[in-house]
Scaffold this motif. Structure first.
Motif, PDB file in Angstrom:
ATOM      1  N   PHE A  83       0.970  -1.152  -0.216  1.00  0.00           N
ATOM      2  CA  PHE A  83       0.016  -0.125  -0.019  1.00  0.00           C
ATOM      3  C   PHE A  83       1.233   0.759   0.126  1.00  0.00           C
ATOM      4  N   GLY A  84       0.617   1.848  -0.780  1.00  0.00           N
ATOM      5  CA  GLY A  84       1.837   3.663  -1.131  1.00  0.00           C
ATOM      6  C   GLY A  84       0.787   4.739  -0.982  1.00  0.00           C
ATOM      7  N   PRO A  85       1.179   5.378  -0.685  1.00  0.00           N
ATOM      8  CA  PRO A  85       0.490   7.027   0.273  1.00  0.00           C
ATOM      9  C   PRO A  85       1.109   7.826  -0.550  1.00  0.00           C
ATOM     10  N   GLU A  86       1.288   9.437  -0.194  1.00  0.00           N
ATOM     11  CA  GLU A  86       1.497  10.280  -1.227  1.00  0.00           C
ATOM     12  C   GLU A  86       2.675  10.026  -1.995  1.00  0.00           C
ATOM     13  N   HIS A  87       3.269  10.199  -2.978  1.00  0.00           N
ATOM     14  CA  HIS A  87       4.345  10.056  -3.690  1.00  0.00           C
ATOM     15  C   HIS A  87       4.793   8.397  -3.871  1.00  0.00           C
ATOM     16  N   GLY A  88       3.855   8.113  -3.675  1.00  0.00           N
ATOM     17  CA  GLY A  88       3.852   6.385  -4.408  1.00  0.00           C
ATOM     18  C   GLY A  88       4.505   5.146  -3.281  1.00  0.00           C
ATOM     19  N   ASN A  92       8.950   9.037  -6.355  1.00  0.00           N
ATOM     20  CA  ASN A  92       8.994   9.015  -7.021  1.00  0.00           C
ATOM     21  C   ASN A  92       7.687   9.827  -7.484  1.00  0.00           C
ATOM     22  N   ALA A  93       6.430  10.573  -7.135  1.00  0.00           N
ATOM     23  CA  ALA A  93       5.634  11.263  -7.880  1.00  0.00           C
ATOM     24  C   ALA A  93       5.510  12.312  -6.948  1.00  0.00           C
ATOM     25  N   SER A  94       5.066  13.387  -8.094  1.00  0.00           N
ATOM     26  CA  SER A  94       4.928  14.734  -6.846  1.00  0.00           C
ATOM     27  C   SER A  94       4.131  14.946  -6.481  1.00  0.00           C
ATOM     28  N   ASN A  95       4.691  16.132  -6.009  1.00  0.00           N
ATOM     29  CA  ASN A  95       3.602  16.792  -4.886  1.00  0.00           C
ATOM     30  C   ASN A  95       2.164  16.378  -4.929  1.00  0.00           C
ATOM     31  N   GLY A  96       1.120  16.073  -4.439  1.00  0.00           N
ATOM     32  CA  GLY A  96      -0.474  16.680  -5.108  1.00  0.00           C
ATOM     33  C   GLY A  96      -0.516  15.576  -5.897  1.00  0.00           C
TER      34      GLY A  96
END
Length: 397
Positions: A83-88, A92-96
């Motif tokens: 299970f991944g939170p914000e940013h994955g 490597n995912a940008s904010n938001g």
């Protein structure tokens, strides 16, 4: 079965940097050891269970910083889902940026996003899971969304009668408590619980508080098991071994984040789109007041289309500042200073500011010209009440 568990425990000790039976060496050296590193304390508990893991790039084990998923798979742990939170999951995912469900290329495991279509694991997401593990590095600020993910994971686990094992980690801003206490009328994913901006707790302590104060839906409680950080005190100044998110990429940015993130609720830039975000604040309209400048640009994996992209922003840099200046106190002085200097005060704030502040009062105080001393005084008695409540849930001095 006993021999198998013994062998797994020995392997876990070696993996995490321990010599089996010599854990006293760690206490002598006083090296801080996150819960995840102490695999000998929990590896046996995982055997025979289907495991779900809430993790990201900060979830590492040992001095070689091996991802905890990879480490535990090597030890024979039956991990079923990530299970991944914000940013994955890989961070490597940008904010938001919304993150979709996927399959991890390295392990082949399904990765369920908790920052995409939903924040809370569904009944289907948790189907077949016997035990959930939460192992994510926090930075101690209310609007840093990993504690909101924790809240929803606890709620889902409680509703589905699944235990949550927390592998605790130090809080790099855990040595002070400060700021506005959230008014729950302004509850959002960047502020779910009635805590101050700088809450002064580790993930394990925060989870105990969520349970103890009845903050989950219908006051349900999540069954918790916490592997504590060894040799840690809230007085310790802890430098993170892995960047907690793409735009907190230096120890200085982590330290400055609680105060500078409030500028995300203004028209000013906090340096997203530069290689040193959260170490400076600026805007094109401040050219007549400040010489320091930076220009935000697209940086894949950090900031795609950052605020004020391509515009020269003038303002304040903290890169060469005394890092200890803001210890033990939330920095609101910079906010007051730049509001006074900004020529277009009508457009200084945006609607996001109230969510970050957790109240509509702070914006009004700044617009009214209140002093820093007056603003800080207004945080009482709520701040002192929180500090008293917090003591009940502390795991560390």
């Amino acid at each position: 079965m006993k021999n198998t568990l013994k062998l797994l425990t020995i392997a876990a000790c070696l993996l995490s940097g321990f010599a089996f039976g010599q854990s006293n060496v760690v206490h002598t050296s006083k090296k801080i050891l996150p819960g995840a590193d102490q695999t000998s304390l929990y590896i046996g508990y995982l055997q025979g269970k289907n495991i779900g893991m809430v993790v990201n790039q900060t979830s590492v084990i040992g001095s070689k910083l091996m991802p905890s998923v990879d480490s535990l798979l090597k030890l024979g742990v039956n991990i079923k889902k990530i299970f991944g939170p914000e940013h994955g999951f890989r961070g490597n995912a940008s904010n938001g940026a919304s993150v979709e469900n996927s399959t991890d290329a390295k392990t082949g495991l399904p990765v369920i996003s908790l920052y995409g279509k939903h924040y809370k694991p569904t009944v289907e997401d948790l189907k077949g899971i016997d035990l959930m593990i939460f192992d994510i590095q926090d930075v101690g600020a209310r609007f840093y969304t990993y504690i909101s993910t924790l809240h929803y994971v606890m709620e889902a686990c409680a509703e589905n009668n699944i235990e949550l094992l927390i592998l605790d980690r130090p809080n790099p801003n855990g040595f002070y408590v400060d700021g506005t206490v959230l008014d729950t009328a302004y509850r959002s994913f960047v502020g779910m619980d009635p805590v101050p901006i700088v809450h002064g707790m580790t993930i394990g302590e925060y989870a105990q508080m969520i349970n103890g104060e009845g903050w989950l839906k219908d006051h349900i409680r999540c069954k918790l098991k916490i592997i504590k950080v060894a040799n840690y005190s809230h007085r310790d100044k802890y430098v993170l071994p892995v960047n907690p998110s793409p735009n907190l990429n230096t120890p200085l940015s982590v330290k400055l984040y609680p105060g500078l993130c409030l500028f995300e609720g203004t028209t000013l830039s906090v340096g997203r789109g530069t290689m040193t975000p959260f170490t400076a604040v600026g805007h094109p309209l401040l050219k007549s007041s400040y010489a320091y400048n930076f220009t935000p640009v697209d940086i894949p994996g950090m900031s795609e289309n950052p605020p004020l992209k391509g515009e020269v922003c003038y303002g304040i840099s903290f890169i060469n500042a005394n890092q200890f200046k803001f210890i033990n106190q939330l920095n609101i002085n910079t906010l007051l200073t730049l509001y006074k200097a900004f020529p277009d005060k009508e457009h200084f704030f945006n609607t996001y500011f109230t969510k970050l502040a957790g109240t509509d009062i702070l914006r009004k105080q700044i617009e009214n010209g209140d002093t820093e001393q007056q603003i800080r005084a207004s945080w009482e008695p709520a701040l002192s009440r929180y500090k008293t409540m917090r003591r009940k849930y502390l795991l560390y001095n």
